[in-house]
Design a protein around this motif. Structure first.
Motif, short mmCIF file in Angstrom:
data_model
loop_
_atom_site.label_atom_id
_atom_site.label_comp_id
_atom_site.label_asym_id
_atom_site.label_seq_id
_atom_site.Cartn_x
_atom_site.Cartn_y
_atom_site.Cartn_z
N GLY A 102 -6.39 3.44 5.14
CA GLY A 102 -5.46 2.55 4.45
C GLY A 102 -5.70 1.09 4.83
O GLY A 102 -5.71 0.20 3.99
N THR A 120 0.84 -1.20 0.00
CA THR A 120 0.00 0.00 0.00
C THR A 120 0.87 1.25 0.00
O THR A 120 1.87 1.33 0.72
CB THR A 120 -0.89 0.02 1.25
OG1 THR A 120 -1.66 -1.19 1.28
CG2 THR A 120 -1.84 1.22 1.24
N GLU A 126 -4.65 6.48 8.56
CA GLU A 126 -4.09 5.12 8.48
C GLU A 126 -5.20 4.08 8.52
O GLU A 126 -5.10 3.02 7.89
CB GLU A 126 -3.14 4.90 9.66
CG GLU A 126 -1.79 5.52 9.40
CD GLU A 126 -0.71 4.96 10.31
OE1 GLU A 126 0.27 5.70 10.54
OE2 GLU A 126 -0.86 3.82 10.77
N MET A 156 0.53 5.52 0.28
CA MET A 156 -0.40 6.61 0.59
C MET A 156 0.33 7.94 0.49
O MET A 156 1.54 8.02 0.69
CB MET A 156 -0.95 6.45 2.02
CG MET A 156 -1.87 5.25 2.17
SD MET A 156 -2.46 4.99 3.87
CE MET A 156 -3.48 6.43 4.13
N VAL A 198 -4.71 6.83 -1.84
CA VAL A 198 -4.35 5.51 -1.29
C VAL A 198 -4.26 4.58 -2.49
O VAL A 198 -5.24 4.44 -3.23
CB VAL A 198 -5.43 4.95 -0.33
CG1 VAL A 198 -5.02 3.56 0.15
CG2 VAL A 198 -5.66 5.88 0.84
N GLU A 223 -6.94 -2.06 2.57
CA GLU A 223 -6.23 -3.34 2.44
C GLU A 223 -7.19 -4.52 2.68
O GLU A 223 -7.08 -5.55 2.03
CB GLU A 223 -5.08 -3.40 3.44
CG GLU A 223 -3.90 -2.53 2.99
CD GLU A 223 -2.83 -2.38 4.06
OE1 GLU A 223 -3.04 -2.85 5.20
OE2 GLU A 223 -1.79 -1.78 3.74
N LEU A 247 -3.49 0.69 -3.72
CA LEU A 247 -3.47 -0.66 -3.14
C LEU A 247 -3.16 -1.69 -4.21
O LEU A 247 -3.84 -1.72 -5.24
CB LEU A 247 -4.85 -0.97 -2.54
CG LEU A 247 -5.31 0.02 -1.48
CD1 LEU A 247 -6.83 0.22 -1.56
CD2 LEU A 247 -4.93 -0.51 -0.11
#
Lengths: 199, 260
Positions: B163, B106, B160, B108, B134, B167, B136
Motif C-alpha cells: 500500500g 488509499t 501494508e 485496501m 489496493v 502511494e 489509490l
C-alpha cells in the motif's frame, strides 16, 4: 457584450456555417475549450486563458478563450506549445496558455517537454504581452480568400490556378491577397476572371 | 578491520526487500519518461497502469479511472479481468475505487467477498476469483483527478508495504495522468478546430462557385445553399462539398482537354 459571450457567438457562427440542419454538431468547440481549460487549471490554478492557432491553406486562424473577469494587466506568465508533432495537425499548429502567477507553468512546461517527446521544449514567458480577447481571428480573411477561390473555380480555374491568380492580382495591384480576394467577390461574373486557355 | 557502519534508514526509501525498491524505481523512471504526447490518452493511461503493476508487490492487474467533473470518465485496464471487475464496480456505483476517489485516501482489502464496505460488489467479484485490492486516489494540488485499482486473485495478497509503495507511485502517476489529459485535450481541440475550419473553407468555396454562376451576393448564395440543405435533408457542408467537387472536376477536365 461581455467577453465570454463574444467568444461563444464567434464559435457559434463558425459552427453554424457548417451545419444548418439544427442537429447537434459532432464538433463542440466550446466544450473542448472548457474541458481543456478545466484541466490546465488543475496544473496551474492561476490559469487565465488560452490562444490556439490552426493553419488551413496557409491561413492562420486563432481562437482565444479567457476566463471570466480576466484582466490583461494581471497576466504575468505564458506557456507556448507547438503541436506540429501530433499526427493530422499542420506543423504550424500552436497553443499558448496564460496565467496570473509568475512561474505557474514551470512544472507543467518541464513535464510536457518529456511528454511531447521532443528536444525542442515548450516556450515559457516569451509570448507576453499579447492582446488576447475572447474571439476567433483570421477567419474573416480565410473566408474572403476561399469565397474568391470558389468564384475563380466557377470561372474554370482549378484550385491551384485560382490561388496563383489571386496572388498575381495582389502583386499586380500592390495589395494584399485578402484585398484582391475582396475585389473578386465584388464582381463574381466579371469576364476578366475567366481562365484563359490560350495562355 | 573495522566493519562498515550501516547507513541510517532513509525515510523516503520504502521498507522491504531490495527488489521491491528496484521495481518501484524502474516504474517511476519509466513514468517520468513517458512520452504521453505521442500516445492516445487511453494508451498513456494504460502504460501508467502497467507500470503500477510492476511497482506494487503482489499486483496481477490494474485499472485506472479518470474523473471528469466528479464522474468517472476514461477507464483503462491492463487485463480483461480488471475490466470485468471495474465494469461491475461502476455499474453498481460501489467499490474500492469509488471509495478511494470519494475519500481521497488509499483503500485496501484482502477479502473482497466478505468485505462489508461493498457488499454487492465484493460478492460478485469474489465469485470471479479475485479477492485482494489496493485502490489509490490520484491527487494533484487541485484535488482528485482519478483513481487506480490494483488487484490480485489470492486473499490478503497485499501487505501494508504494498500500500505504501502504491502511494509513492500514485503521486507522480497523478501528474502523468494530468499531463496526459492536458495533451489529449489540446490535441482534441486543435483537431476539432481544424475540422471546423476545413469544413468552413468548403462552404466558402461553394458560395463563391454559386456567386460566379448567379452574380448574386454571398448572403444570397448562402440562402440558396441552406434551402438545398433542407430540401435534400443533407448537412450544409455535404451540399457544399458536392458543389465544389463537381466544379473542380469540370475545371480539371477543361484544363486536361485544352492540353490535347
Amino acid at each position: 457584450m461581455d467577453d465570454s459571450t463574444a467568444l461563444s457567438e464567434a464559435i457559434a457562427d463558425l459552427l453554424a456555417s457548417v451545419d444548418s440542419t439544427g442537429a447537434r454538431p459532432a464538433i463542440d468547440l466550446r466544450a473542448a475549450v472548457a474541458t481543456l481549460a478545466r484541466n490546465v487549471k488543475r496544473a496551474a490554478p492561476s490559469y487565465q486563458g488560452l490562444a490556439i492557432t490552426v493553419v488551413i491553406d496557409a491561413q492562420r486562424v486563432t481562437v482565444s478563450a479567457m476566463e471570466p473577469l480576466w484582466a490583461q494587466s494581471e497576466i504575468t506568465t505564458s506557456l507556448h506549445l507547438t503541436l506540429g508533432g501530433f499526427p493530422l495537425l499542420d506543423p504550424s499548429t500552436e497553443i499558448t496558455f496564460f496565467a496570473r502567477t509568475p512561474g505557474a507553468f514551470v512544472d507543467l512546461g518541464a513535464d510536457l517537454t518529456f511528454a511531447l517527446g521532443t528536444a525542442a521544449g515548450p516556450r515559457l514567458d516569451q509570448d507576453l504581452p499579447t492582446p488576447v480577447w475572447n474571439d476567433v481571428t483570421g477567419i474573416a480573411e480565410m473566408s474572403t480568400i476561399n469565397v474568391a477561390i470558389g468564384i475563380l473555380i466557377g470561372n474554370d480555374h482549378t484550385p491551384g490556378t485560382a490561388r496563383r491568380e489571386l496572388h498575381r492580382m495582389a502583386a499586380a495591384a500592390a495589395i494584399t491577397v485578402v484585398q484582391a480576394a475582396a475585389q473578386v467577390a465584388q464582381n463574381p461574373t466579371d469576364p476578366a476572371l475567366r481562365y484563359r486557355f490560350d495562355g | 578491520m573495522t566493519p562498515p557502519t550501516p547507513a541510517a534508514p532513509d525515510a523516503t526509501t520504502p521498507a522491504g526487500p531490495p527488489h521491491e525498491s528496484d521495481d518501484l524505481q524502474d516504474s517511476l523512471n519509466r513514468l517520468g519518461q513517458l512520452a504521453t504526447g505521442l500516445l492516445s490518452l487511453e494508451d498513456s493511461l494504460t502504460r501508467v497502469a502497467e507500470y503500477a503493476v510492476r511497482a506494487i508487490p503482489g499486483a496481477e492487474g490494474a485499472g485506472l479511472t479518470l474523473l471528469e467533473q466528479n464522474r468517472s470518465d476514461t477507464i483503462v485496464a491492463t487485463a480483461d479481468f480488471v475490466s470485468e471487475i471495474d465494469t461491475i464496480q461502476y455499474g453498481l456505483g460501489q467499490g474500492p475505487c469509488i471509495s478511494a476517489a470519494a475519500e481521497a485516501r488509499t483503500v485496501m482489502s484482502g477479502s473482497l467477498g466478505g468485505d462489508k464496505r461493498w457488499p454487492k460488489f465484493g460478492s460478485k467479484v469474489a465469485r470471479l476469483g479475485v479477492h485482494s485490492v489496493v485502490s489509490l486516489p490520484l491527487v494533484t494540488e487541485e484535488g482528485v483527478v482519478g483513481a487506480m485499482n490494483v488487484y490480485a486473485h489470492g486473499k490478503n495478497a497485499f501487505t501494508e508495504n504494498a500500500g505504501r509503495i502504491g502511494e509513492l507511485f500514485a503521486v507522480p502517476a497523478a501528474i502523468a495522468v494530468q499531463n496526459a489529459q492536458v495533451l489529449a485535450q489540446t490535441k482534441r481541440l486543435a483537431t476539432q478546430l481544424q475540422a471546423a475550419l476545413s469544413a468552413r473553407g468548403v462552404v466558402d468555396r461553394a458560395l463563391g462557385i454559386m456567386m460566379s454562376r448567379t452574380g448574386g451576393t454571398e448572403a444570397e448564395a448562402m440562402d440558396r445553399m441552406r434551402a438545398l440543405s433542407q430540401q435534400r435533408h443533407q448537412k450544409l457542408v455535404q451540399i457544399a462539398g458536392t458543389i465544389v467537387d463537381e466544379a473542380v472536376r469540370r475545371a480539371r477536365a477543361l484544363h486536361a482537354s485544352s492540353r490535347t
